[in-house]
Design a protein around this motif. Sequence first.
Motif, PDB file in Angstrom:
ATOM      1  N   GLY A   9     -31.662  -4.540  28.524  1.00 46.95           N
ATOM      2  CA  GLY A   9     -31.053  -3.331  27.982  1.00 46.95           C
ATOM      3  C   GLY A   9     -31.109  -3.272  26.467  1.00 46.95           C
ATOM      4  O   GLY A   9     -31.546  -4.206  25.794  1.00 46.95           O
ATOM      5  N   PRO A  10     -30.629  -2.171  25.897  1.00 42.27           N
ATOM      6  CA  PRO A  10     -30.728  -1.972  24.447  1.00 42.27           C
ATOM      7  C   PRO A  10     -29.760  -2.818  23.635  1.00 42.27           C
ATOM      8  O   PRO A  10     -29.972  -3.037  22.449  1.00 42.27           O
ATOM      9  CB  PRO A  10     -30.411  -0.482  24.281  1.00 42.27           C
ATOM     10  N   PHE A  11     -28.664  -3.285  24.242  1.00 39.26           N
ATOM     11  CA  PHE A  11     -27.692  -4.082  23.503  1.00 39.26           C
ATOM     12  C   PHE A  11     -26.813  -4.888  24.452  1.00 39.26           C
ATOM     13  O   PHE A  11     -26.794  -4.644  25.660  1.00 39.26           O
ATOM     14  CB  PHE A  11     -26.805  -3.196  22.612  1.00 39.26           C
ATOM     15  N   ALA A  12     -26.107  -5.829  23.862  1.00 38.76           N
ATOM     16  CA  ALA A  12     -25.099  -6.602  24.590  1.00 38.76           C
ATOM     17  C   ALA A  12     -23.968  -6.903  23.622  1.00 38.76           C
ATOM     18  O   ALA A  12     -24.096  -6.686  22.410  1.00 38.76           O
ATOM     19  CB  ALA A  12     -25.693  -7.887  25.150  1.00 38.76           C
ATOM     20  N   LEU A  13     -22.866  -7.393  24.152  1.00 40.98           N
ATOM     21  CA  LEU A  13     -21.740  -7.789  23.323  1.00 40.98           C
ATOM     22  C   LEU A  13     -21.616  -9.311  23.321  1.00 40.98           C
ATOM     23  O   LEU A  13     -21.993  -9.980  24.280  1.00 40.98           O
ATOM     24  CB  LEU A  13     -20.434  -7.182  23.845  1.00 40.98           C
ATOM     25  N   PHE A  24     -15.792 -13.238  15.521  1.00 40.04           N
ATOM     26  CA  PHE A  24     -15.656 -11.785  15.496  1.00 40.04           C
ATOM     27  C   PHE A  24     -16.442 -11.173  16.658  1.00 40.04           C
ATOM     28  O   PHE A  24     -17.420 -11.751  17.134  1.00 40.04           O
ATOM     29  CB  PHE A  24     -16.144 -11.213  14.159  1.00 40.04           C
ATOM     30  N   PRO A  25     -16.017  -9.985  17.138  1.00 40.03           N
ATOM     31  CA  PRO A  25     -16.755  -9.297  18.193  1.00 40.03           C
ATOM     32  C   PRO A  25     -18.008  -8.658  17.605  1.00 40.03           C
ATOM     33  O   PRO A  25     -17.944  -7.981  16.574  1.00 40.03           O
ATOM     34  CB  PRO A  25     -15.772  -8.234  18.684  1.00 40.03           C
ATOM     35  N   ASP A  31     -32.279  -8.858  18.075  1.00 36.98           N
ATOM     36  CA  ASP A  31     -32.119 -10.122  17.332  1.00 36.98           C
ATOM     37  C   ASP A  31     -31.233  -9.997  16.099  1.00 36.98           C
ATOM     38  O   ASP A  31     -31.358 -10.769  15.144  1.00 36.98           O
ATOM     39  CB  ASP A  31     -33.484 -10.681  16.901  1.00 36.98           C
ATOM     40  N   ARG A  32     -30.330  -9.043  16.114  1.00 36.60           N
ATOM     41  CA  ARG A  32     -29.428  -8.861  14.988  1.00 36.60           C
ATOM     42  C   ARG A  32     -28.038  -8.544  15.529  1.00 36.60           C
ATOM     43  O   ARG A  32     -27.897  -8.102  16.665  1.00 36.60           O
ATOM     44  CB  ARG A  32     -29.926  -7.741  14.068  1.00 36.60           C
ATOM     45  N   VAL A  33     -27.041  -8.761  14.688  1.00 36.24           N
ATOM     46  CA  VAL A  33     -25.652  -8.641  15.129  1.00 36.24           C
ATOM     47  C   VAL A  33     -24.879  -7.748  14.169  1.00 36.24           C
ATOM     48  O   VAL A  33     -24.989  -7.881  12.945  1.00 36.24           O
ATOM     49  CB  VAL A  33     -24.990 -10.031  15.211  1.00 36.24           C
ATOM     50  N   LEU A  34     -24.070  -6.856  14.735  1.00 38.22           N
ATOM     51  CA  LEU A  34     -23.223  -5.959  13.959  1.00 38.22           C
ATOM     52  C   LEU A  34     -21.771  -6.321  14.215  1.00 38.22           C
ATOM     53  O   LEU A  34     -21.339  -6.421  15.369  1.00 38.22           O
ATOM     54  CB  LEU A  34     -23.482  -4.506  14.371  1.00 38.22           C
ATOM     55  N   ASP A  35     -21.003  -6.508  13.148  1.00 34.46           N
ATOM     56  CA  ASP A  35     -19.578  -6.840  13.260  1.00 34.46           C
ATOM     57  C   ASP A  35     -18.813  -5.582  13.676  1.00 34.46           C
ATOM     58  O   ASP A  35     -18.690  -4.626  12.914  1.00 34.46           O
ATOM     59  CB  ASP A  35     -19.070  -7.354  11.913  1.00 34.46           C
ATOM     60  N   LEU A  36     -18.286  -5.592  14.893  1.00 30.66           N
ATOM     61  CA  LEU A  36     -17.618  -4.405  15.423  1.00 30.66           C
ATOM     62  C   LEU A  36     -16.235  -4.182  14.825  1.00 30.66           C
ATOM     63  O   LEU A  36     -15.675  -3.098  14.961  1.00 30.66           O
ATOM     64  CB  LEU A  36     -17.518  -4.503  16.952  1.00 30.66           C
ATOM     65  N   ARG A  37     -15.701  -5.157  14.135  1.00 33.18           N
ATOM     66  CA  ARG A  37     -14.420  -4.942  13.447  1.00 33.18           C
ATOM     67  C   ARG A  37     -14.576  -3.897  12.341  1.00 33.18           C
ATOM     68  O   ARG A  37     -13.627  -3.171  12.021  1.00 33.18           O
ATOM     69  CB  ARG A  37     -13.910  -6.255  12.836  1.00 33.18           C
ATOM     70  N   ARG A  38     -15.774  -3.832  11.783  1.00 36.12           N
ATOM     71  CA  ARG A  38     -16.029  -2.882  10.708  1.00 36.12           C
ATOM     72  C   ARG A  38     -16.725  -1.618  11.210  1.00 36.12           C
ATOM     73  O   ARG A  38     -16.608  -0.560  10.595  1.00 36.12           O
ATOM     74  CB  ARG A  38     -16.893  -3.538   9.629  1.00 36.12           C
ATOM     75  N   ALA A  39     -17.439  -1.731  12.318  1.00 35.93           N
ATOM     76  CA  ALA A  39     -18.252  -0.609  12.786  1.00 35.93           C
ATOM     77  C   ALA A  39     -17.480   0.384  13.653  1.00 35.93           C
ATOM     78  O   ALA A  39     -17.865   1.547  13.756  1.00 35.93           O
ATOM     79  CB  ALA A  39     -19.455  -1.136  13.559  1.00 35.93           C
ATOM     80  N   LEU A  40     -16.388  -0.060  14.286  1.00 34.95           N
ATOM     81  CA  LEU A  40     -15.599   0.816  15.148  1.00 34.95           C
ATOM     82  C   LEU A  40     -14.287   1.169  14.467  1.00 34.95           C
ATOM     83  O   LEU A  40     -13.656   0.321  13.821  1.00 34.95           O
ATOM     84  CB  LEU A  40     -15.329   0.140  16.496  1.00 34.95           C
ATOM     85  N   ASP A  41     -13.842   2.408  14.634  1.00 38.84           N
ATOM     86  CA  ASP A  41     -12.660   2.915  13.926  1.00 38.84           C
ATOM     87  C   ASP A  41     -11.405   2.103  14.209  1.00 38.84           C
ATOM     88  O   ASP A  41     -10.543   1.953  13.342  1.00 38.84           O
ATOM     89  CB  ASP A  41     -12.412   4.386  14.295  1.00 38.84           C
ATOM     90  N   TRP A  42     -11.281   1.582  15.454  1.00 42.93           N
ATOM     91  CA  TRP A  42     -10.036   0.896  15.797  1.00 42.93           C
ATOM     92  C   TRP A  42     -10.077  -0.601  15.460  1.00 42.93           C
ATOM     93  O   TRP A  42      -9.142  -1.338  15.772  1.00 42.93           O
ATOM     94  CB  TRP A  42      -9.668   1.117  17.262  1.00 42.93           C
ATOM     95  N   PRO A  44     -11.568  -3.557  16.484  1.00 43.46           N
ATOM     96  CA  PRO A  44     -11.173  -4.466  17.567  1.00 43.46           C
ATOM     97  C   PRO A  44     -11.163  -5.921  17.105  1.00 43.46           C
ATOM     98  O   PRO A  44     -12.059  -6.374  16.394  1.00 43.46           O
ATOM     99  CB  PRO A  44     -12.251  -4.234  18.625  1.00 43.46           C
ATOM    100  N   SER A  45     -10.142  -6.639  17.520  1.00 47.94           N
ATOM    101  CA  SER A  45     -10.022  -8.038  17.127  1.00 47.94           C
ATOM    102  C   SER A  45     -10.945  -8.943  17.932  1.00 47.94           C
ATOM    103  O   SER A  45     -11.266 -10.050  17.502  1.00 47.94           O
ATOM    104  CB  SER A  45      -8.579  -8.506  17.302  1.00 47.94           C
ATOM    105  N   GLY A  46     -11.350  -8.481  19.106  1.00 47.60           N
ATOM    106  CA  GLY A  46     -12.220  -9.270  19.966  1.00 47.60           C
ATOM    107  C   GLY A  46     -12.942  -8.381  20.954  1.00 47.60           C
ATOM    108  O   GLY A  46     -12.683  -7.174  21.043  1.00 47.60           O
ATOM    109  N   VAL A  47     -13.842  -8.974  21.721  1.00 44.91           N
ATOM    110  CA  VAL A  47     -14.618  -8.196  22.689  1.00 44.91           C
ATOM    111  C   VAL A  47     -13.716  -7.587  23.752  1.00 44.91           C
ATOM    112  O   VAL A  47     -13.957  -6.473  24.228  1.00 44.91           O
ATOM    113  CB  VAL A  47     -15.718  -9.076  23.321  1.00 44.91           C
ATOM    114  N   ARG A  48     -12.638  -8.282  24.115  1.00 47.55           N
ATOM    115  CA  ARG A  48     -11.740  -7.716  25.127  1.00 47.55           C
ATOM    116  C   ARG A  48     -11.143  -6.396  24.661  1.00 47.55           C
ATOM    117  O   ARG A  48     -10.939  -5.470  25.456  1.00 47.55           O
ATOM    118  CB  ARG A  48     -10.632  -8.705  25.474  1.00 47.55           C
ATOM    119  N   ALA A  49     -10.870  -6.277  23.370  1.00 53.31           N
ATOM    120  CA  ALA A  49     -10.333  -5.021  22.836  1.00 53.31           C
ATOM    121  C   ALA A  49     -11.352  -3.894  22.934  1.00 53.31           C
ATOM    122  O   ALA A  49     -10.976  -2.725  23.076  1.00 53.31           O
ATOM    123  CB  ALA A  49      -9.899  -5.215  21.378  1.00 53.31           C
TER     124      ALA A  49
END
Length: 326
Positions: A9-13, A24-25, A31-42, A44-49
């Motif tokens: 698929g196009p992405f994974a967590l 960090f989630p 082959d690259r990683v985006l920090d979702l704490r900064r990329a998502l408005d809420w 998230p503290s972790g992948v479960r969030a």
Amino acid sequence: MATLAQPAGPFALGTFSAQDGKPFPGLLAKDRVLDLRRALDWAPSGVRAVVERWEEALPLLHALADDDALDWRRLEGLRVHAPIEPRQIFQSGANYRQHVIDLEVAHRSPDDPRTVEEARAEIAAVMDRRAAEDLPYVFIGLPSAITGPYDEVTLPAWAEKPDWELELAAVIAKPAHRVSVEDALEYVAGYTIANDLTDRATVFRRDMKAIGTDWLRCKNAPGFTPLGPWLVPAESVADPGDLRVTLKLNGEIMQDESTKDMLFGVARLVSYISRTAQLLPGDLVLTGSPAGNGIHWGRLLRDGDVMEGSITGLGAQRTRCVQEAP
């Protein structure tokens, strides 16, 4: 660390950290990683969030994965942790037909009058009857047993017969209670890999045979559940009932089986569990181990062993065993 296998698929967590940094989630794409704490408005503290808001998050994750202008980091150099911290782990036992037959034959009493062929035929009939009667066997695991997909695994000094059990794990997307088999997959966010290590010597209570199995003792030592590397969205897995589960021990293939051999597929397990318990976002449903465990081969885990586990489209994990001193 071993070469990190890419997911379908196009992405994974996943859960990542820089050298000595806080986990960090992250969104993994190309082959690259985006920090979702900064990329998502809420933030998230972790992948479960992220999973807790799965229906809202999924289209956003698609958009982020296609945006090359964001602050992406190279996967190389980041540490990969277990992808998610569940609140509950539900584990399916005796769910692969051939695996159960092999185990039952291996655990036969020395005075069993049946031939091996007779025992296999009898056990196979029991498996077929369980499938027809819709009676999965599910027990509870502890989140404290989880470790990362590339971490060392400590074999406790008390574990006389530590064994491997590579399994497909489903990750729950939203609260599920009393859901039907037909609707059950709508409650699955994605899939990952779990190696459900087991000490065969303590599976059964020798002092209280009537009580039966002791899942706390045999399966829940710290690190006994290597998890990951990725959480792959369910939409990227065409058919969880047709994936290849492969485990190599020191480079030699020990398990190599399709999830087609499961007695109860993901939908039936989720529905069955939900009849009694409420599954929560981020919870894991381990679907059982296919044939090819150490008890079958007569070769159990020991100090220095390296396990490499992979499942179609979900990446691969690599863990080294370290024996605890007596």
